[in-house]
Scaffold this motif. Structure first.
Motif, PDB file in Angstrom:
ATOM      1  N   VAL A   1       0.836  -1.202   0.000  1.00 22.22           N
ATOM      2  CA  VAL A   1       0.000   0.000   0.000  1.00 22.22           C
ATOM      3  C   VAL A   1       0.872   1.254   0.000  1.00 22.22           C
ATOM      4  O   VAL A   1       0.650   2.196  -0.773  1.00 22.22           O
ATOM      5  CB  VAL A   1      -0.948  -0.002   1.218  1.00 22.22           C
ATOM      6  N   VAL A   2       1.878   1.259   0.863  1.00 19.49           N
ATOM      7  CA  VAL A   2       2.773   2.420   0.952  1.00 19.49           C
ATOM      8  C   VAL A   2       3.499   2.641  -0.372  1.00 19.49           C
ATOM      9  O   VAL A   2       3.624   3.775  -0.850  1.00 19.49           O
ATOM     10  CB  VAL A   2       3.784   2.238   2.103  1.00 19.49           C
ATOM     11  N   ALA A   3       3.963   1.550  -0.984  1.00 14.39           N
ATOM     12  CA  ALA A   3       4.673   1.670  -2.271  1.00 14.39           C
ATOM     13  C   ALA A   3       3.768   2.270  -3.344  1.00 14.39           C
ATOM     14  O   ALA A   3       4.211   3.103  -4.148  1.00 14.39           O
ATOM     15  CB  ALA A   3       5.187   0.301  -2.712  1.00 14.39           C
ATOM     16  N   LEU A   4       2.515   1.865  -3.370  1.00 16.86           N
ATOM     17  CA  LEU A   4       1.573   2.408  -4.352  1.00 16.86           C
ATOM     18  C   LEU A   4       1.334   3.898  -4.130  1.00 16.86           C
ATOM     19  O   LEU A   4       1.301   4.689  -5.091  1.00 16.86           O
ATOM     20  CB  LEU A   4       0.244   1.650  -4.273  1.00 16.86           C
ATOM     21  N   VAL A   5       1.174   4.290  -2.880  1.00 19.31           N
ATOM     22  CA  VAL A   5       0.961   5.717  -2.582  1.00 19.31           C
ATOM     23  C   VAL A   5       2.174   6.530  -2.997  1.00 19.31           C
ATOM     24  O   VAL A   5       2.052   7.593  -3.630  1.00 19.31           O
ATOM     25  CB  VAL A   5       0.658   5.924  -1.085  1.00 19.31           C
ATOM     26  N   ARG A   6       3.347   6.020  -2.660  1.00 14.19           N
ATOM     27  CA  ARG A   6       4.576   6.754  -3.004  1.00 14.19           C
ATOM     28  C   ARG A   6       4.796   6.821  -4.514  1.00 14.19           C
ATOM     29  O   ARG A   6       5.435   7.747  -5.019  1.00 14.19           O
ATOM     30  CB  ARG A   6       5.779   6.095  -2.333  1.00 14.19           C
ATOM     31  N   ALA A   7       4.257   5.831  -5.237  1.00 10.72           N
ATOM     32  CA  ALA A   7       4.385   5.829  -6.695  1.00 10.72           C
ATOM     33  C   ALA A   7       3.343   6.726  -7.355  1.00 10.72           C
ATOM     34  O   ALA A   7       3.320   6.858  -8.585  1.00 10.72           O
ATOM     35  CB  ALA A   7       4.264   4.413  -7.228  1.00 10.72           C
ATOM     36  N   GLY A   8       2.468   7.320  -6.534  1.00  8.69           N
ATOM     37  CA  GLY A   8       1.489   8.255  -7.069  1.00  8.69           C
ATOM     38  C   GLY A   8       0.181   7.632  -7.505  1.00  8.69           C
ATOM     39  O   GLY A   8      -0.606   8.273  -8.212  1.00  8.69           O
TER      40      GLY A   8
END
Length: 392
Positions: free
Chosen positions: A286-293
Motif C-alpha cells: 500500500v505504501v509503495a503504491l501511494v509513493r508511486a502516485g
C-alpha cells in the motif's frame, strides 16, 4: 528529580545516583549541599557507587587555591540494557547504555505466530550476537525490555489473550528470558513502549499524548501526566478493536466484527485495493503504491485515516491530549494518512479540546518501540529503591 531541591538528609545511594543521572559532574561539596547529608555520609555513598561502577571520576574542577575538588559523574556504560520490540512480522533488537542510547541495533524478519519458544530464542541469539559484535561481552546486562504486539499484564510480563499471537496466552516470558541472562525482564505492549520511546526521546515536554501505530494492526499508547498509562490489567489503548463507524459486519481476526483494524489496518486497505483490481497484499504494498502516485491507493489511505480519526476523536474528547503521534508502516505513506486523521478529529471534536492539539508523524520511527523498551528497563533498574537493594 530537580537537583536544586534539598533532600533533607534522607538521600540514599540510589537517590544520589538519581541526582547524577542528568550527566552533570558534581563535587562532594555540591552533593552535600543538595542532599543535606553529612560529608562523611556522601563520601561513603559515593564510594559504594564508585565500587559498583555506576559513578566515575569526572575530573577536577578549576582550582581557586589549595587542592582541587574531585567531580563525580554518572557512568552510563557501567551496564547495558537488552531491548526488543516485536511486531507481527518483524522485530527490532538493540543493546543500549543506561541512558537508553543505542549501542547496537538489528532488525529481523520474524513471525509472531511462530510461537514464544521460537521468537524468544531468536531474540536471545540476536542479543548474544550483538554483544559480541559490539565488543560488549564483558559488560553485565542490567535488564531486558520486550514489547509484544498484544495485550500484556505488565506486572507479570505474561501476554493476556493476544488475538494474533497463537501459543502466547499466559506464557511466562520473563522466566524464559531471565533464565538466559539472570536479570530483571520487563514486558509490555509494543505500542505502549512506542509511546514511551516517543515521549522520552522526542517529545519530553508533552505531558499528555497519544501514540498511534497503524500497520498490520492498529494500537495506541497513552502518556498521562508524563507517565505511561497501562490501565487496570494492561489493556489501555487497544484502539484497533474499538467498533469503527460504518464498519458493518466486517470480520476481525480477534473474533469480533466491525473493529477499526478490520477496516483501516494495512491488510484491510490492501484488500479494498484488490477489490478494485489493484494488486496489493501488505501494508508495504500500500505504501509503495501511494509513493508511486497511485490515486486509488492515496484515496484508500486517506479514507482509512478518516476512519481512524473518527475513533480518535472520542479519545480526544475523553483524554484531552496536547499531541497525537502517528507511526507504523502505513504512516510511511506520508501526509495522506495524517490528513485523513486530522480531518476527522477536527471535524468531530470540540474546539476547546483541539485548540492546542498537534497531530504529527512519528519522530523516532522504527526505533520508537525499542527505545521505549530500554527506557522502561532503565527507569526500573535505576530507581532508588532497586539501586539500594542491589547495592546492599
Amino acid at each position: 528529580m530537580n537537583a536544586d531541591v534539598p533532600l533533607l538528609g534522607s538521600a540514599s545511594a540510589g537517590d544520589l545516583l538519581r541526582l547524577l543521572r542528568d550527566g552533570v559532574p558534581r563535587t562532594r561539596n555540591e552533593l552535600t549541599a543538595v542532599t543535606g547529608l553529612a560529608r562523611s555520609t556522601v563520601r561513603a555513598r559515593l564510594d559504594t557507587l564508585l565500587d559498583a561502577g555506576l559513578v566515575s571520576d569526572g575530573g577536577n574542577e578549576a582550582s581557586t587555591g589549595g587542592r582541587p575538588a574531585g567531580r563525580f559523574v554518572f557512568n552510563a556504560r557501567a551496564r547495558v540494557v537488552l531491548a526488543a520490540e516485536v511486531g507481527a512480522t518483524h522485530a527490532t533488537v538493540a543493546i543500549t547504555d543506561l541512558t537508553g542510547a543505542p549501542l547496537a541495533v538489528r532488525r529481523l524478519e520474524q513471525d509472531i505466530a511462530d510461537g514464544p519458544d521460537a521468537v524468544l530464542a531468536g531474540l536471545v541469539a540476536t542479543w548474544r550476537s550483538l554483544l559480541t559484535e559490539a565488543e560488549l561481552d564483558s559488560v553485565r546486562p542490567a535488564g531486558v525490555g520486550i514489547g509484544l504486539p498484544g495485550p500484556v499484564e505488565h506486572s507479570t510480563g505474561r501476554p493476556n489473550n493476544p488475538p494474533i499471537m497463537p501459543g502466547w496466552d499466559g506464557y511466562d516470558v520473563p522466566a524464559r528470558v531471565g533464565a538466559e541472562f539472570g536479570v530483571p525482564v520487563l514486558v509490555d505492549n509494543e505500542v505502549n513502549l512506542m509511546a514511551l520511546g516517543e515521549h522520552r526521546t522526542c517529545f519530553p515536554d508533552a505531558e499528555h499524548l497519544i501514540v498511534v501505530k497503524v500497520a498490520t494492526g492498529i494500537g495506541s499508547g497513552f502518556i498521562s501526566n508524563g507517565m505511561l498509562h497501562r490501565g487496570a490489567v494492561g489493556a489501555a489503548g487497544d484502539l484497533g478493536h474499538i467498533l469503527a463507524p460504518n464498519a458493518g459486519d466486517v470480520p476481525c481476526r480477534c473474533g469480533n466484527t466491525g473493529c477499526l483494524e478490520a477496516v483501516a489496518g494495512g491488510p484491510a486497505i490492501a484488500a479494498s485495493l484488490r477489490a478494485g483490481g489493484i494488486e496489493a497484499h501488505t501494508s508495504a504494498d500500500v505504501v509503495a503504491l501511494v509513493r508511486a502516485g497511485n490515486p486509488e491507493a492515496g484515496k484508500a489511505v486517506r479514507e482509512a485515516g478518516r476512519t481512524i480519526g473518527e475513533v480518535l476523536a472520542t479519545c480526544v474528547s475523553m483524554f484531552n491530549p496536547s499531541l497525537i503521534v502517528v507511526g507504523g508502516t502505513v504512516a510511511l505513506a506520508g501526509e495522506m494518512l495524517l490528513a485523513g486523521v486530522r480531518e476527522a478529529i477536527y471535524r468531530r471534536s470540540l474546539p476547546l479540546a483541539t485548540g492546542k492539539l498537534r497531530i504529527v508523524p512519528s519522530q523516532a520511527g522504527d526505533d520508537a518501540g525499542v527505545l521505549g523498551a530500554a527506557a522502561m528497563v532503565v527507569e526500573h533498574v535505576l530507581s532508588p529503591a532497586v539501586v539500594d537493594r542491589d547495592l546492599a
